[in-house]
Scaffold this active site. Structure first.
Site, PDB file in Angstrom:
ATOM      1  N   HIS A 158      35.573 -37.768 -23.636  1.00 47.26           N
ATOM      2  CA  HIS A 158      34.842 -38.896 -22.735  1.00 47.26           C
ATOM      3  C   HIS A 158      33.628 -37.780 -22.089  1.00 47.26           C
ATOM      4  O   HIS A 158      33.500 -38.501 -20.421  1.00 47.26           O
ATOM      5  CB  HIS A 158      35.687 -39.201 -22.219  1.00 47.26           C
ATOM      6  CG  HIS A 158      36.665 -39.923 -22.486  1.00 47.26           C
ATOM      7  ND1 HIS A 158      37.818 -40.397 -22.107  1.00 47.26           N
ATOM      8  CD2 HIS A 158      36.972 -40.611 -23.709  1.00 47.26           C
ATOM      9  CE1 HIS A 158      38.835 -41.571 -23.014  1.00 47.26           C
ATOM     10  NE2 HIS A 158      37.738 -41.599 -24.376  1.00 47.26           N
ATOM     11  N   ASP A 191      39.221 -37.553 -24.947  1.00 45.94           N
ATOM     12  CA  ASP A 191      39.615 -37.645 -23.482  1.00 45.94           C
ATOM     13  C   ASP A 191      38.466 -36.346 -23.264  1.00 45.94           C
ATOM     14  O   ASP A 191      37.140 -36.807 -24.004  1.00 45.94           O
ATOM     15  CB  ASP A 191      40.788 -37.679 -23.238  1.00 45.94           C
ATOM     16  CG  ASP A 191      40.530 -38.320 -21.466  1.00 45.94           C
ATOM     17  OD1 ASP A 191      40.048 -38.082 -20.730  1.00 45.94           O
ATOM     18  OD2 ASP A 191      42.130 -39.588 -21.627  1.00 45.94           O
TER      19      ASP A 191
END
Length: 396
Positions: A240, A217
């Site tokens: 991310h 993430d």
């Protein structure tokens, strides 16, 4: 004469110690019953060492060398003095069962002033949690623990810590002040859901100075209420990206004020420098945010402002965000994009972005449908230096 002076000096040190009550001591978790076999639950031993160090006057040290396993641990303050945890040779592994953790974190520090963590590996043993059906997907809320949580901790130093395989976020902070994170490492598979490298909310004067983050993430995510945050020399990927937000999901969120992200490298990430807010949000604001001197290597969305952030359709789609974004700088950002749209700035029609500056940007897309382009809504950025692709070439 020399011996008399030495004796006098020692007398002064002892007298100062007596007056101030500063009696530094070392507390070894093994002396509190830790088996250090990597299989037994040594939670009580860690809590015992903490309790003794916390109650003792002076700046005390907890040592933990060896391999340990532990369930939930809550290190509670306030303490009588500062505490240092020397853990250079420590490997602490979480119990594998996700249901053994009832709270939001595996290891928690709360209400502590003056805390230093030197080294140590925290292994969240998260593989079983990542495989839970739909965990963290399609808006499903999972009660999975973060590896490390810091609540209302001031004067915090984290140096040379390795964080891996967390069941959810690797590190979270709330209500913290005067924080320095140095030489921080996160090493987790890129498909491990909701495993942010570090998430900071409602905290001030926080510096991340040197980090290598591989996760599933955001490498770094900054929530509402952060002020005076400095992020530098972070390598990110897989992950991310480096994100401010998401903002505007909840009522009464506090403003974001003063964020600098610089000298970072992102490789193979889904996003690069990102700001995200929810549509249909309550009124909020984020200002004075700067991304500088960043290298993008094959990043899908190198520059992204998304005020329509709506994962799993869990939002009021079509209702504008009311989080006002202002004072945003993108400077000296270079590298390659893995998608044609290398620059996306989609601001809210209710509160268009103000004071967006683009300076010396060169993002190259090598796909057959190239070259790279940009896409903008509800923003009129100021351009200085050479900007590639042309900023807001599809402006609306």
């Amino acid at each position: 004469m020399k011996s008399i002076l030495i004796q006098a000096a020692w007398f002064c040190i002892l007298l100062a110690s007596f007056v101030t009550g500063s009696h530094a001591a070392i507390f070894d978790v093994k002396k509190f019953g830790a088996k250090a076999d990597g299989k037994s639950d040594d939670s009580k031993a860690f809590l015992g060492a903490w309790g003794a160090a916390c109650k003792a006057a002076g700046a005390n040290t907890i040592t933990a060398d060896g391999k340990y396993m532990a369930g939930p641990i809550k290190f509670q303050g306030p303490c009588k003095g500062a505490i240092t945890i020397e853990a250079h040779k420590m490997i602490l592994t979480a119990l594998p069962d996700p249901y053994a953790f009832k709270g939001h974190a595996w290891v928690t520090f709360s209400s502590v002033h003056g805390l230093t963590i030197n080294g140590g590996t925290f292994d969240g043993n998260g593989a079983t949690a990542w495989k839970l059906p739909d965990c963290g997907k399609k808006g499903n809320i999972c009660r999975l623990p973060a590896n490390l949580q810091f609540n209302v901790v001031t004067g915090l130093k984290i140096i040379g810590l390795t964080n891996k395989n967390s069941k959810q976020f690797h590190m979270t902070m709330g209500g913290c002040k005067d924080v320095t994170i140095q030489n921080y490492t996160v090493n987790t598979p890129g498909d491990a859901p909701n495993t942010d490298g570090v998430h900071i909310g409602e905290s001030s004067k926080v510096s991340i100075l040197g980090a290598s983050i591989k996760t599933g993430d955001d490498c770094v995510s900054l929530g509402d209420g952060v002020q005076d945050v400095h992020v530098e020399k972070v390598t990110c990927g897989p992950g991310h990206g480096l994100a401010i937000g998401s903002l505007g999901k909840y009522p009464n969120e506090k403003p974001v004020l003063g964020v600098t992200v610089k000298n970072c490298t992102l490789t193979g990430t889904t996003n690069g420098a990102r700001i995200k807010t929810w549509p249909g949000s309550p009124v909020g604001s984020a200002s004075n945010m700067h991304f500088e001197d960043i290298i993008m290597n094959n990043v899908t969305n190198p520059i992204l402002i998304d005020q329509q952030y709506c994962p799993w359709n869990q939002c009021k789609a079509g209702v504008p965000s009311k989080v006002k974004l202002s004072g945003i700088g993108f400077k000296n950002i270079k590298g390659t994009s893995s998608s044609k749209v290398a620059m996306t700035i989609h601001c809210s029609p209710a509160v268009p972005c103000q004071g967006v500056l683009m300076n010396d940007i060169n993002l190259v897309y090598k796909g057959k449908d190239g070259p790279a382009v940009s896409s903008c809504t509800n923003v009129k950025p100021s351009i200085t230096g050479k900007v590639v692709p042309t900023a807001c070439s599809t402006h609306k």
